[in-house]
Design a protein around this motif. Structure first.
Motif, PDB file in Angstrom:
ATOM      1  N   LEU A 163       0.025 -17.706  49.961  1.00  0.00           N
ATOM      2  CA  LEU A 163       1.451 -17.632  49.633  1.00  0.00           C
ATOM      3  C   LEU A 163       2.282 -18.138  50.921  1.00  0.00           C
ATOM      4  O   LEU A 163       3.393 -18.939  50.615  1.00  0.00           O
ATOM      5  CB  LEU A 163       1.956 -16.547  49.043  1.00  0.00           C
ATOM      6  N   LEU A 164       1.734 -17.843  52.103  1.00  0.00           N
ATOM      7  CA  LEU A 164       2.667 -18.264  53.108  1.00  0.00           C
ATOM      8  C   LEU A 164       2.555 -19.905  53.505  1.00  0.00           C
ATOM      9  O   LEU A 164       3.397 -20.476  53.846  1.00  0.00           O
ATOM     10  CB  LEU A 164       1.872 -17.636  54.590  1.00  0.00           C
ATOM     11  N   ASP A 165       1.343 -20.318  53.103  1.00  0.00           N
ATOM     12  CA  ASP A 165       1.194 -21.623  53.240  1.00  0.00           C
ATOM     13  C   ASP A 165       1.999 -22.490  52.106  1.00  0.00           C
ATOM     14  O   ASP A 165       2.415 -23.524  52.147  1.00  0.00           O
ATOM     15  CB  ASP A 165      -0.368 -21.944  52.968  1.00  0.00           C
ATOM     16  N   GLU A 166       2.112 -21.773  51.019  1.00  0.00           N
ATOM     17  CA  GLU A 166       2.766 -22.110  50.088  1.00  0.00           C
ATOM     18  C   GLU A 166       4.475 -22.285  50.229  1.00  0.00           C
ATOM     19  O   GLU A 166       5.269 -22.863  49.573  1.00  0.00           O
ATOM     20  CB  GLU A 166       2.673 -21.500  48.527  1.00  0.00           C
ATOM     21  N   GLY A 167       4.814 -21.409  51.338  1.00  0.00           N
ATOM     22  CA  GLY A 167       6.192 -21.097  51.549  1.00  0.00           C
ATOM     23  C   GLY A 167       7.014 -19.988  50.493  1.00  0.00           C
ATOM     24  O   GLY A 167       8.173 -20.351  50.622  1.00  0.00           O
TER      25      GLY A 167
END
Length: 160
Positions: free
Chosen positions: A120-124
């Motif tokens: 989810l961090l990579d997805e922003g």
């Protein structure tokens, strides 16, 4: 992916940067292939029905419930498990934040929570605490460490 006799398939998986050629029953889940064939036991078998998120891994960078995914569906795909996070012997920033924020209790759900958080961090998708809670809602924690999990994720998001 090539079919062989008796409903077996040959599957090529790249797991945590290492290529693996596996001959599997066509019905084997990614979770069972990771744990039983490759010895990667960080990914946990919780409900085995896709309801708890303990088996979350990244397939080509996207969150995937490995108990609901056939290994054959991941032929020629890149899989990351909790064992594949971090670099140069250092834990991933999310893993470090989970420790700092005591975002684990019994620890059983922690690998799935961490993998979901990394994705989810990579997805922003960390705009607010509410958004983080919504995005993490598929990962259950029987111990109730949710506020600490959100705090750990928010710390990493703010420092990225």
């Amino acid at each position: 992916m090539a079919s062989t006799a008796d409903d077996r398939v040959s599957v090529s998986l790249t797991v945590n940067g290492t290529d693996h050629e596996l001959d599997l029953d066509a019905r084997v889940t990614l979770l069972d292939a990771l744990r039983d064939e490759l010895g990667l036991t960080g990914t946990k078998k919780g409900c085995d029905q896709g309801a708890c998120g303990a088996c979350t891994v990244a397939v080509d960078g996207a969150r995937r419930l490995s108990c609901l995914t056939l290994a054959a569906q991941c032929d020629d795909r890149e899989i990351t498990t909790v064992e594949g996070l971090g670099a140069d012997g250092e834990p991933h920033p999310v893993q470090q934040a989970f420790v700092r924020h005591d975002a684990f209790q019994c620890g059983y759900c922690t690998p799935g929570q961490i993998m979901s958080a990394v994705c989810l961090l990579d997805e922003g998708r960390t705009g607010s605490d509410e958004e983080v809670r919504e995005q993490m809602s598929g990962n259950l924690c029987r111990c109730g460490a949710y506020s600490n999990i959100v705090a750990a994720i928010r710390e990493v998001a703010e420092n990225a």
